[in-house]
Motif scaffolding. Structure first.
Motif, PDB file in Angstrom:
ATOM      1  N   ARG A 113       0.774  -1.273   0.150  1.00  0.00           N
ATOM      2  CA  ARG A 113      -0.013   0.082   0.091  1.00  0.00           C
ATOM      3  C   ARG A 113       0.854   1.171  -0.026  1.00  0.00           C
ATOM      4  O   ARG A 113       0.743   2.179  -0.516  1.00  0.00           O
ATOM      5  CB  ARG A 113      -0.979  -0.039   1.202  1.00  0.00           C
ATOM      6  CG  ARG A 113      -2.255  -1.114   1.070  1.00  0.00           C
ATOM      7  CD  ARG A 113      -2.789  -0.964   2.326  1.00  0.00           C
ATOM      8  NE  ARG A 113      -3.768  -2.116   2.268  1.00  0.00           N
ATOM      9  CZ  ARG A 113      -4.909  -2.111   2.781  1.00  0.00           C
ATOM     10  NH1 ARG A 113      -5.224  -1.437   3.909  1.00  0.00           N
ATOM     11  NH2 ARG A 113      -5.636  -3.451   3.010  1.00  0.00           N
ATOM     12  N   ARG A 114       2.061   1.189   0.771  1.00  0.00           N
ATOM     13  CA  ARG A 114       2.853   2.319   0.865  1.00  0.00           C
ATOM     14  C   ARG A 114       4.274   1.832   0.248  1.00  0.00           C
ATOM     15  O   ARG A 114       4.675   0.568   0.402  1.00  0.00           O
ATOM     16  CB  ARG A 114       3.016   2.852   2.093  1.00  0.00           C
ATOM     17  CG  ARG A 114       1.816   3.294   3.070  1.00  0.00           C
ATOM     18  CD  ARG A 114       2.069   3.550   4.337  1.00  0.00           C
ATOM     19  NE  ARG A 114       2.660   2.707   5.354  1.00  0.00           N
ATOM     20  CZ  ARG A 114       2.144   1.352   5.752  1.00  0.00           C
ATOM     21  NH1 ARG A 114       0.650   1.454   5.669  1.00  0.00           N
ATOM     22  NH2 ARG A 114       2.468   0.469   6.454  1.00  0.00           N
ATOM     23  N   PRO A 115       5.126   2.925  -0.294  1.00  0.00           N
ATOM     24  CA  PRO A 115       6.304   2.316  -0.878  1.00  0.00           C
ATOM     25  C   PRO A 115       7.158   1.909   0.306  1.00  0.00           C
ATOM     26  O   PRO A 115       6.872   2.499   1.395  1.00  0.00           O
ATOM     27  CB  PRO A 115       6.875   3.821  -1.469  1.00  0.00           C
ATOM     28  CG  PRO A 115       5.554   4.569  -1.607  1.00  0.00           C
ATOM     29  CD  PRO A 115       4.578   4.178  -0.695  1.00  0.00           C
ATOM     30  N   VAL A 116       8.282   1.168  -0.030  1.00  0.00           N
ATOM     31  CA  VAL A 116       8.945   0.563   1.301  1.00  0.00           C
ATOM     32  C   VAL A 116      10.354   0.971   0.766  1.00  0.00           C
ATOM     33  O   VAL A 116      10.980   0.690  -0.168  1.00  0.00           O
ATOM     34  CB  VAL A 116       9.238  -1.149   1.262  1.00  0.00           C
ATOM     35  CG1 VAL A 116       9.889  -1.546   2.297  1.00  0.00           C
ATOM     36  CG2 VAL A 116       7.599  -1.481   1.534  1.00  0.00           C
ATOM     37  N   PRO A 117      11.004   2.033   1.647  1.00  0.00           N
ATOM     38  CA  PRO A 117      12.426   2.361   1.198  1.00  0.00           C
ATOM     39  C   PRO A 117      13.243   1.087   1.232  1.00  0.00           C
ATOM     40  O   PRO A 117      13.141   0.590   2.248  1.00  0.00           O
ATOM     41  CB  PRO A 117      12.598   3.479   2.303  1.00  0.00           C
ATOM     42  CG  PRO A 117      11.682   3.458   3.221  1.00  0.00           C
ATOM     43  CD  PRO A 117      10.602   2.703   2.723  1.00  0.00           C
ATOM     44  N   LEU A 118      14.495   1.175   0.614  1.00  0.00           N
ATOM     45  CA  LEU A 118      15.362   0.278   0.524  1.00  0.00           C
ATOM     46  C   LEU A 118      16.544   0.831   0.343  1.00  0.00           C
ATOM     47  O   LEU A 118      16.874   1.783  -0.544  1.00  0.00           O
ATOM     48  CB  LEU A 118      15.081  -0.636  -0.652  1.00  0.00           C
ATOM     49  CG  LEU A 118      16.177  -1.827  -0.628  1.00  0.00           C
ATOM     50  CD1 LEU A 118      16.224  -2.812   0.412  1.00  0.00           C
ATOM     51  CD2 LEU A 118      16.095  -2.470  -1.992  1.00  0.00           C
ATOM     52  N   TRP A 119      17.415   0.642   1.533  1.00  0.00           N
ATOM     53  CA  TRP A 119      18.846   1.103   1.631  1.00  0.00           C
ATOM     54  C   TRP A 119      19.557   0.149   1.355  1.00  0.00           C
ATOM     55  O   TRP A 119      19.650  -0.979   2.233  1.00  0.00           O
ATOM     56  CB  TRP A 119      18.947   2.143   2.835  1.00  0.00           C
ATOM     57  CG  TRP A 119      18.567   3.490   2.986  1.00  0.00           C
ATOM     58  CD1 TRP A 119      18.892   4.613   2.206  1.00  0.00           C
ATOM     59  CD2 TRP A 119      17.222   3.638   3.242  1.00  0.00           C
ATOM     60  NE1 TRP A 119      17.810   5.658   2.622  1.00  0.00           N
ATOM     61  CE2 TRP A 119      16.784   5.061   3.231  1.00  0.00           C
ATOM     62  CE3 TRP A 119      16.262   2.836   4.058  1.00  0.00           C
ATOM     63  CZ2 TRP A 119      15.659   5.686   3.530  1.00  0.00           C
ATOM     64  CZ3 TRP A 119      15.014   3.356   4.565  1.00  0.00           C
ATOM     65  CH2 TRP A 119      14.838   4.819   4.416  1.00  0.00           C
ATOM     66  N   ILE A 120      20.819   0.237   0.461  1.00  0.00           N
ATOM     67  CA  ILE A 120      21.769  -0.966   0.426  1.00  0.00           C
ATOM     68  C   ILE A 120      23.184  -0.095   0.668  1.00  0.00           C
ATOM     69  O   ILE A 120      23.498   0.443  -0.004  1.00  0.00           O
ATOM     70  CB  ILE A 120      21.821  -1.325  -1.120  1.00  0.00           C
ATOM     71  CG1 ILE A 120      20.251  -2.132  -1.239  1.00  0.00           C
ATOM     72  CG2 ILE A 120      22.973  -2.251  -1.248  1.00  0.00           C
ATOM     73  CD1 ILE A 120      20.219  -2.303  -2.978  1.00  0.00           C
TER      74      ILE A 120
END
Length: 121
Positions: free
Chosen positions: A82-89
């Motif tokens: 439903r909401r964007p999921v931030p992803l940090w690598i």
């Protein structure tokens, strides 16, 4: 897009050098991550569909009955939130160990030189 998925080579997770990817991120526990990200939105049916997509048996009667009635079903291939999921690598070639001593790691992807070039005035 970033593709997170299980691996057909689970032995790679026990290797000292796990750089076997071709750009995707291989997960050791994909179901756990999916359930964590879904949180309260994880209905029993959604969980069953995810389980069937990664060749695990469904947990509910509805899922078991569906699988019996549809042995050639097309499993779930992607999951939207439903909401964007931030992803940090993060990618470190110098990182402190448990004692705080900096340890050097191989620059598998050659990013150190790219960063050094960008910092050169």
């Amino acid at each position: 897009a970033v593709y997170l998925h299980d691996t057909n080579s689970p032995g790679a997770f026990s290797r000292a050098n796990r750089a076997v990817s071709h750009g995707c991120i291989r997960l050791q526990r994909p179901l756990d991550l999916a359930l964590f990200l879904l949180g309260d939105d994880a209905s029993e049916w959604t969980i069953d569909r995810i389980r069937m997509a990664i060749d695990l048996p469904p947990l509910t009667e509805r899922g078991r009955q569906f699988l019996e009635e549809n042995p050639d079903f097309e499993p779930l291939h992607s999951l939207s939130f439903r909401r964007p999921v931030p992803l940090w690598i993060d990618y470190y070639t110098l990182y402190p160990d448990a004692d705080g001593t900096l340890r050097e790691h191989p620059d598998t992807y050659g990013y150190d030189q790219v960063i050094a070039n960008a910092l050169t005035w």
